[in-house]
Design a protein around this motif. Structure first.
Motif, mmCIF file in Angstrom:
data_model
loop_
_atom_site.group_PDB
_atom_site.id
_atom_site.type_symbol
_atom_site.label_atom_id
_atom_site.label_comp_id
_atom_site.label_asym_id
_atom_site.label_seq_id
_atom_site.Cartn_x
_atom_site.Cartn_y
_atom_site.Cartn_z
ATOM 1 N N ARG A 190 0.869 -1.186 0.000
ATOM 2 C CA ARG A 190 0.000 0.000 0.000
ATOM 3 C C ARG A 190 0.905 1.235 0.000
ATOM 4 N N ALA A 192 1.708 5.079 -1.417
ATOM 5 C CA ALA A 192 1.122 6.307 -1.960
ATOM 6 C C ALA A 192 2.205 7.166 -2.626
ATOM 7 N N ARG A 222 -3.097 -0.410 -8.686
ATOM 8 C CA ARG A 222 -3.043 1.047 -8.495
ATOM 9 C C ARG A 222 -4.317 1.541 -7.803
ATOM 10 N N LYS A 223 -4.166 2.588 -6.996
ATOM 11 C CA LYS A 223 -5.326 3.215 -6.352
ATOM 12 C C LYS A 223 -5.242 4.726 -6.574
ATOM 13 N N GLU A 225 -6.769 7.054 -5.129
ATOM 14 C CA GLU A 225 -6.762 7.815 -3.879
ATOM 15 C C GLU A 225 -5.370 7.848 -3.233
ATOM 16 N N TYR A 226 -4.457 7.047 -3.759
ATOM 17 C CA TYR A 226 -3.092 7.041 -3.257
ATOM 18 C C TYR A 226 -2.201 8.050 -3.991
ATOM 19 N N TYR A 228 -1.533 12.080 -4.699
ATOM 20 C CA TYR A 228 -1.840 13.435 -4.227
ATOM 21 C C TYR A 228 -0.963 14.428 -4.983
ATOM 22 N N PHE A 244 -4.134 10.818 3.142
ATOM 23 C CA PHE A 244 -3.911 9.371 3.115
ATOM 24 C C PHE A 244 -4.389 8.711 4.406
ATOM 25 N N PRO A 250 -5.480 3.157 4.746
ATOM 26 C CA PRO A 250 -4.358 4.081 4.569
ATOM 27 C C PRO A 250 -3.110 3.360 4.044
ATOM 28 N N PRO A 251 -2.285 4.062 3.293
ATOM 29 C CA PRO A 251 -1.028 3.464 2.826
ATOM 30 C C PRO A 251 -0.063 3.267 3.998
ATOM 31 N N ILE A 254 5.000 5.974 1.697
ATOM 32 C CA ILE A 254 4.771 7.145 0.845
ATOM 33 C C ILE A 254 6.042 7.462 0.051
#
Length: 348
Positions: A190, A192, A222-223, A225-226, A228, A244, A250-251, A254
């Protein structure tokens, strides 16, 4: 007060033509050693100070190199408070100083739609011999006009014109892939991504693509929402971390787009009782003094070397007698591992 000494005075005193004085002074044509010595003796005795503008008319050279930034209206490409661009200027300046060239800095605001772009005017007025240019987006029209006129140009940074125009950069796709793969190798799935700026900029597009392809290669879904979209401020790192953290899932890691954003992530984690790297593993780009100060794992994007190699390449272009294929120089990058990712410190 005595009048200014001119090249005509030197020629008359040395008993040679004006063109011979010019050839001797500028090295643009061979002059007999004895004649050259006589000319320079007169120059020294009369304390002759050449007029650079007049000399430029004869040699068709100004010894001026322009660093041009087309879009400073965006803070992403601002010089203000930007230590990374200071490194770029240092690299360029050192090379040009050694070769007795001057550095001009020019820019044009994103919102200005002048009939004739400023850089084209500078070229037509022969205010410079060559240009180092940042080309942040897909609009290459200004480059195309310069190259049509066979004007020496080197792109510093990402570009869409590989194999057509000389350029120097790090491989932003590759370093984003490496940063993401490093977190994957540490067991994270996970992961981001904080973009260093708007995706209209090529560097941001390249880094996003590298991040996404690393996920794809590892079979990680892939997501959206991850992802930004950040900016040049520390606050964008805090906002990204908050975004996040509020997600249903949550990831655990990062990839920050720049060190200043990573500092924002650390600030958010400290304020909310989160452990780095325990709760959030973190890697970044640039490897600035911030990364060293805050223990951030970061990959080098050496703008000092980019500036240095870009200036060297441009000076080579100025001295070439025949066309050669474009060079696209990639500056090597190194992942400096510190405490923020959870791996053993060192380099990779």
């Amino acid at each position: 007060m005595s009048r200014n000494i001119t090249i005509k005075d030197i020629a008359r005193e040395a008993g040679v033509s004006i063109s011979t004085v010019s050839f001797a002074f500028n090295g643009t044509a061979p002059v007999a050693a004895e004649t050259k010595a006589r000319i320079f003796e007169v120059i020294k005795r009369l304390n002759y100070q050449p007029n650079s503008a007049a000399r430029g008319l004869v040699t068709r050279k100004t010894n001026n190199i322009c660093l041009f930034t087309p879009h400073p209206a965006s803070d992403f490409f601002s010089f203000k408070g930007n230590s990374v661009f200071a490194d770029l200027l240092q690299g360029i300046g050192e090379v040009l100083d050694q070769k007795d060239h001057n550095l001009l800095i020019s820019w044009e605001n994103l919102g200005h739609k002048a009939k004739t772009p400023k850089l084209i005017k500078l070229m037509r007025e022969r205010a410079m011999d060559g240009v180092l240019i940042s080309l942040p987006d897909h609009d290459s029209s200004i480059i195309e006009e310069l190259t049509e006129q066979n004007f020496p140009v080197v792109i510093l940074g990402s570009n869409d014109l590989k194999n057509q125009v000389n350029s120097v950069d790090v491989d932003n796709y590759e370093i984003a892939y490496r940063n993401t793969q490093h977190l994957i190798d540490l067991g994270h799935t996970r992961i981001a991504f904080i973009s260093p700026g708007p995706l209209e900029f090529l560097v941001c597009e390249d880094r996003l693509e590298g991040y996404q392809d690393a996920l794809d290669s590892a079979g990680i879904k892939r997501k959206e929402e991850y992802i930004y979209i950040g900016d040049e401020n520390e606050s964008s790192g805090r906002k990204a971390a908050e975004h996040f953290r509020l997600l249903k899932e949550p990831p655990t890691a990062i990839v920050a787009g720049r060190d200043v954003q990573a500092v924002g992530v650390l600030d958010y984690a400290a304020a909310n009782g989160l452990s780095v790297p325990g709760d959030i593993a973190l890697v970044s780009f640039e490897n600035t003094a911030l990364a060293d100060k805050y223990g951030i794992t970061s990959i080098t994007t050496n703008l000092y070397e980019i500036g240095k190699e870009g200036a060297k390449l441009l000076l080579k272009l100025l001295n070439r007698k025949k066309d050669r294929p474009a060079q696209n120089i990639s500056i090597p990058s190194e992942l400096i591992i510190r405490s923020s990712c959870g791996a053993q410190t060192g380099s990779a």
